[in-house]
Design a protein around this motif. Structure first.
Motif, PDB file in Angstrom:
ATOM      1  N   VAL A   1       0.858  -1.181   0.000  1.00  0.00           N
ATOM      2  CA  VAL A   1       0.000   0.000   0.000  1.00  0.00           C
ATOM      3  C   VAL A   1       0.894   1.229   0.000  1.00  0.00           C
ATOM      4  CG1 VAL A   1      -0.255  -0.091   2.536  1.00  0.00           C
ATOM      5  CG2 VAL A   1      -1.934   1.141   1.184  1.00  0.00           C
TER       6      VAL A   1
ATOM      7  N   ALA B   1       5.227   4.700   2.276  1.00  0.00           N
ATOM      8  CA  ALA B   1       4.950   3.289   2.545  1.00  0.00           C
ATOM      9  C   ALA B   1       4.420   3.044   3.949  1.00  0.00           C
ATOM     10  CB  ALA B   1       6.209   2.452   2.324  1.00  0.00           C
TER      11      ALA B   1
ATOM     12  N   HIS C   1       4.633   4.750  11.704  1.00  0.00           N
ATOM     13  CA  HIS C   1       5.574   3.808  11.078  1.00  0.00           C
ATOM     14  C   HIS C   1       4.915   2.482  10.705  1.00  0.00           C
ATOM     15  CE1 HIS C   1       9.348   6.079  11.411  1.00  0.00           C
ATOM     16  NE2 HIS C   1       8.812   6.567  12.506  1.00  0.00           N
TER      17      HIS C   1
ATOM     18  N   THR D   1       9.630  -5.999   8.712  1.00  0.00           N
ATOM     19  CA  THR D   1       8.164  -5.922   8.704  1.00  0.00           C
ATOM     20  C   THR D   1       7.579  -6.791   9.802  1.00  0.00           C
ATOM     21  OG1 THR D   1       8.039  -5.356   6.381  1.00  0.00           O
ATOM     22  CG2 THR D   1       6.136  -6.498   7.293  1.00  0.00           C
TER      23      THR D   1
ATOM     24  N   ARG E   1       8.925  -7.527  12.570  1.00  0.00           N
ATOM     25  CA  ARG E   1       9.167  -6.887  13.869  1.00  0.00           C
ATOM     26  C   ARG E   1       8.238  -5.685  14.065  1.00  0.00           C
ATOM     27  NH1 ARG E   1      14.897  -8.678  12.972  1.00  0.00           N
ATOM     28  NH2 ARG E   1      15.412  -6.822  11.793  1.00  0.00           N
TER      29      ARG E   1
ATOM     30  N   GLU F   1       5.464  -4.752  12.391  1.00  0.00           N
ATOM     31  CA  GLU F   1       4.017  -4.946  12.267  1.00  0.00           C
ATOM     32  C   GLU F   1       3.517  -6.039  13.209  1.00  0.00           C
ATOM     33  OE1 GLU F   1       1.906  -3.340   9.956  1.00  0.00           O
ATOM     34  OE2 GLU F   1       3.383  -2.169   8.851  1.00  0.00           O
TER      35      GLU F   1
ATOM     36  N   SER G   1      15.846 -12.836   6.583  1.00  0.00           N
ATOM     37  CA  SER G   1      16.641 -12.122   7.581  1.00  0.00           C
ATOM     38  C   SER G   1      18.113 -12.440   7.407  1.00  0.00           C
ATOM     39  CB  SER G   1      16.190 -12.537   8.986  1.00  0.00           C
ATOM     40  OG  SER G   1      17.078 -12.013   9.954  1.00  0.00           O
ATOM     41  N   ARG G   2      18.907 -11.380   7.290  1.00  0.00           N
ATOM     42  CA  ARG G   2      20.358 -11.588   7.273  1.00  0.00           C
ATOM     43  C   ARG G   2      20.833 -11.940   8.678  1.00  0.00           C
ATOM     44  NH1 ARG G   2      25.472  -9.372   7.739  1.00  0.00           N
ATOM     45  NH2 ARG G   2      26.764  -9.541   5.855  1.00  0.00           N
ATOM     46  N   SER G   3      20.267 -11.260   9.673  1.00  0.00           N
ATOM     47  CA  SER G   3      20.742 -11.446  11.056  1.00  0.00           C
ATOM     48  C   SER G   3      20.273 -12.760  11.664  1.00  0.00           C
ATOM     49  CB  SER G   3      20.233 -10.290  11.935  1.00  0.00           C
ATOM     50  OG  SER G   3      18.842 -10.434  12.168  1.00  0.00           O
TER      51      SER G   3
ATOM     52  N   GLY H   1       8.956  -5.900   3.532  1.00  0.00           N
ATOM     53  CA  GLY H   1       8.702  -4.487   3.389  1.00  0.00           C
ATOM     54  C   GLY H   1       9.499  -3.919   2.226  1.00  0.00           C
TER      55      GLY H   1
ATOM     56  N   THR I   1      12.523  -2.792   1.900  1.00  0.00           N
ATOM     57  CA  THR I   1      13.893  -3.277   1.673  1.00  0.00           C
ATOM     58  C   THR I   1      13.861  -4.626   0.953  1.00  0.00           C
ATOM     59  OG1 THR I   1      14.607  -2.164   3.691  1.00  0.00           O
ATOM     60  CG2 THR I   1      16.069  -3.856   2.822  1.00  0.00           C
ATOM     61  N   LEU I   2      12.994  -5.499   1.415  1.00  0.00           N
ATOM     62  CA  LEU I   2      12.904  -6.814   0.771  1.00  0.00           C
ATOM     63  C   LEU I   2      12.387  -6.677  -0.660  1.00  0.00           C
ATOM     64  CD1 LEU I   2      13.077  -9.869   0.764  1.00  0.00           C
ATOM     65  CD2 LEU I   2      10.796  -9.947   1.801  1.00  0.00           C
TER      66      LEU I   2
ATOM     67  N   PRO J   1      15.950   0.873   5.019  1.00  0.00           N
ATOM     68  CA  PRO J   1      14.705   1.116   5.748  1.00  0.00           C
ATOM     69  C   PRO J   1      14.696   2.492   6.387  1.00  0.00           C
ATOM     70  CG  PRO J   1      16.122  -0.329   7.014  1.00  0.00           C
ATOM     71  CD  PRO J   1      16.849  -0.025   5.736  1.00  0.00           C
TER      72      PRO J   1
HETATM   73  N1  NAP Z   1       3.360   0.004   2.584  1.00  0.00           N
HETATM   74  C1  NAP Z   1       3.393  -1.291   2.709  1.00  0.00           C
HETATM   75  O1  NAP Z   1       2.673  -2.010   2.004  1.00  0.00           O
HETATM   76  C2  NAP Z   1       4.313  -1.907   3.731  1.00  0.00           C
HETATM   77  C3  NAP Z   1       4.482  -3.289   3.752  1.00  0.00           C
HETATM   78  C4  NAP Z   1       5.319  -3.828   4.710  1.00  0.00           C
HETATM   79  C5  NAP Z   1       5.990  -3.023   5.603  1.00  0.00           C
HETATM   80  N2  NAP Z   1       5.796  -1.689   5.556  1.00  0.00           N
HETATM   81  C6  NAP Z   1       6.512  -0.797   6.509  1.00  0.00           C
HETATM   82  O2  NAP Z   1       7.864  -0.819   6.174  1.00  0.00           O
HETATM   83  C7  NAP Z   1       8.638  -0.556   7.345  1.00  0.00           C
HETATM   84  C8  NAP Z   1       9.759  -1.555   7.440  1.00  0.00           C
HETATM   85  O3  NAP Z   1      10.573  -1.368   6.319  1.00  0.00           O
HETATM   86  P1  NAP Z   1      11.816  -2.288   6.019  1.00  0.00           P
HETATM   87  O4  NAP Z   1      12.336  -1.905   4.681  1.00  0.00           O
HETATM   88  O5  NAP Z   1      12.711  -2.311   7.191  1.00  0.00           O
HETATM   89  O6  NAP Z   1      11.116  -3.727   5.917  1.00  0.00           O
HETATM   90  P2  NAP Z   1      11.689  -5.169   5.570  1.00  0.00           P
HETATM   91  O7  NAP Z   1      12.221  -5.275   4.203  1.00  0.00           O
HETATM   92  O8  NAP Z   1      10.588  -6.095   5.936  1.00  0.00           O
HETATM   93  O9  NAP Z   1      12.834  -5.385   6.660  1.00  0.00           O
HETATM   94  C9  NAP Z   1      14.192  -5.159   6.478  1.00  0.00           C
HETATM   95  C10 NAP Z   1      14.897  -6.258   7.206  1.00  0.00           C
HETATM   96  O10 NAP Z   1      14.486  -7.518   6.618  1.00  0.00           O
HETATM   97  C11 NAP Z   1      15.596  -8.323   6.339  1.00  0.00           C
HETATM   98  N3  NAP Z   1      15.840  -8.309   4.908  1.00  0.00           N
HETATM   99  C12 NAP Z   1      15.137  -7.657   3.951  1.00  0.00           C
HETATM  100  N4  NAP Z   1      15.645  -7.917   2.741  1.00  0.00           N
HETATM  101  C13 NAP Z   1      16.677  -8.755   2.933  1.00  0.00           C
HETATM  102  C14 NAP Z   1      17.596  -9.388   2.063  1.00  0.00           C
HETATM  103  N5  NAP Z   1      17.549  -9.221   0.736  1.00  0.00           N
HETATM  104  N6  NAP Z   1      18.551 -10.166   2.587  1.00  0.00           N
HETATM  105  C15 NAP Z   1      18.617 -10.345   3.929  1.00  0.00           C
HETATM  106  N7  NAP Z   1      17.775  -9.784   4.818  1.00  0.00           N
HETATM  107  C16 NAP Z   1      16.816  -8.993   4.306  1.00  0.00           C
HETATM  108  C17 NAP Z   1      16.727  -7.715   7.152  1.00  0.00           C
HETATM  109  O11 NAP Z   1      16.492  -8.245   8.450  1.00  0.00           O
HETATM  110  P3  NAP Z   1      17.616  -8.455   9.569  1.00  0.00           P
HETATM  111  O12 NAP Z   1      17.771  -7.099  10.196  1.00  0.00           O
HETATM  112  O13 NAP Z   1      17.017  -9.448  10.514  1.00  0.00           O
HETATM  113  O14 NAP Z   1      18.844  -8.961   8.899  1.00  0.00           O
HETATM  114  C18 NAP Z   1      16.407  -6.230   7.053  1.00  0.00           C
HETATM  115  O15 NAP Z   1      17.009  -5.461   8.091  1.00  0.00           O
HETATM  116  C19 NAP Z   1       7.688  -0.618   8.525  1.00  0.00           C
HETATM  117  O16 NAP Z   1       7.426   0.703   8.924  1.00  0.00           O
HETATM  118  C20 NAP Z   1       6.443  -1.252   7.948  1.00  0.00           C
HETATM  119  O17 NAP Z   1       5.288  -0.808   8.581  1.00  0.00           O
HETATM  120  C21 NAP Z   1       5.001  -1.106   4.637  1.00  0.00           C
END
Ligand code: NAP
Length: 267
Positions: A46, A53, A58, A88, A90, A92, A117-119, A188, A190-191, A225
């Motif tokens: 969304v 986003a 947040h 996400t 964590r 959400e 998750s990388r970590s 989210g 980043t993914l 992120p």
């Molecule tokens: N608008 C929407 O539709 C929507 C959807 C979902 C989330 N959100 C919002 O997005 C925000 C979070 O954003 P975000 O970018 O941090 O979300 P994210 O992509 O879910 O989380 C990033 C974390 O996910 C892991 N990760 C993601 N891609 C990876 C990869 N290619 N390789 C290894 N690990 C990977 C890592 O975790 P580790 O730290 O564990 O290594 C990274 O720190 C929140 O505020 C949420 O509410 C919005």
């Protein structure tokens, strides 16, 4: 600046009403993926009108609405597994998933949740739950994740370049080996950036929420992120994506709110 081209036709679509239906039969048909046997990855996000986003808290829940919720449920019902980045999960507060009530399910298995998750840090509420998630991670992350979830839930899919990074293509293959071929990515940013950079996304469903949130939140595709509190930096090496053509499968409009719900096919 735009270059001069032959002007294109514009279309005002004839409205067809999709009233709320407990089984969402018509809406589900619009999102039918056919009967292919390969892995299929659909992402559902969304975004606000100005590209945000998440909302001031947040969370994406503060920028979505009932129209988005209807599609969210239909897409979950059609999936074998929901894939999310650990950030996400964590933020959400993801817990083990149930199939949406009253909708015909894609299968008789429970809806799986897979974390990237990388970590390897699995959110406590998921680690403590009855049905821990699958964790797609690299070698170092696998050591951390195996202290939090049973070993058979940890899928080590290390990148050939760096064993601590996640090979997302191998991750999808590992899910498919478990019979989880219809993959729904719910976040989210980043993914999603990493999945798009690897050309792994078949379709992108985007709800445009009728509001603006200013410059703080990231877009639904983000190299880091930015603005998400407490997150680690984005995994290294996500390249910029070249312009990727997207074909509109449909655009739905909720007349009472102005919400737009689009299904974009990327191949
Ligand atoms: N608008 C929407 O539709 C929507 C959807 C979902 C989330 N959100 C919002 O997005 C925000 C979070 O954003 P975000 O970018 O941090 O979300 P994210 O992509 O879910 O989380 C990033 C974390 O996910 C892991 N990760 C993601 N891609 C990876 C990869 N290619 N390789 C290894 N690990 C990977 C890592 O975790 P580790 O730290 O564990 O290594 C990274 O720190 C929140 O505020 C949420 O509410 C919005």
């Amino acid at each position: 600046m735009r270059s001069a081209t032959t002007p294109l036709d514009l279309l005002v679509p004839a409205p067809e009403h999709l009233p709320v239906d407990p089984a969402e039969t018509r809406l589900a048909a619009l999102y039918d993926e056919g009967t292919g046997s390969g892995v299929r990855l659909r992402a559902n996000f969304v975004s606000t009108v100005d590209g945000g986003a998440w909302g001031p808290d947040h969370l994406s829940g503060s920028i979505n609405d009932d129209a988005d919720w209807r599609v969210f449920r239909v897409l979950r019902a059609a999936a074998d597994v929901v894939l999310v980045g650990a950030g996400t999960a964590r933020h959400e507060g993801y817990t083990a998933l149930d199939r949406p009530e009253s909708l015909p399910a894609a299968g008789d298995r429970p809806l799986e949740l897979a974390l990237v998750s990388r970590s390897g840090r699995v959110p406590q509420q998921l680690a403590d739950g009855d049905r821990p998630p699958l964790v797609l991670t690299g070698e170092a992350g696998a050591r951390t994740a195996s202290r939090m979830v049973p070993a058979d839930r940890v899928l080590t899919v290390a990148s050939a370049h760096d064993p601590d990074e996640v090979d997302l293509r191998a991750g999808l293959a590992a899910l498919a080996d478990r019979g989880l071929r219809r993959v729904l990515c719910e976040g989210g940013p980043t993914l999603l950036a990493a999945l798009l950079a690897e050309d792994l996304v078949d379709e992108l469903c985007v709800t445009t929420s009728p509001c603006l949130v200013g410059p703080g939140p990231s877009r639904i595709v983000a190299a880091s992120p930015a603005g998400a509190p407490g997150e680690a930096p984005a995994p290294a090496g996500i390249p910029a994506t070249p312009p990727t053509p997207a074909r509109l499968a449909h655009l739905l409009h909720a007349p009472s709110t102005g919400t737009l719900v689009a299904r974009w096919l990327l191949r």
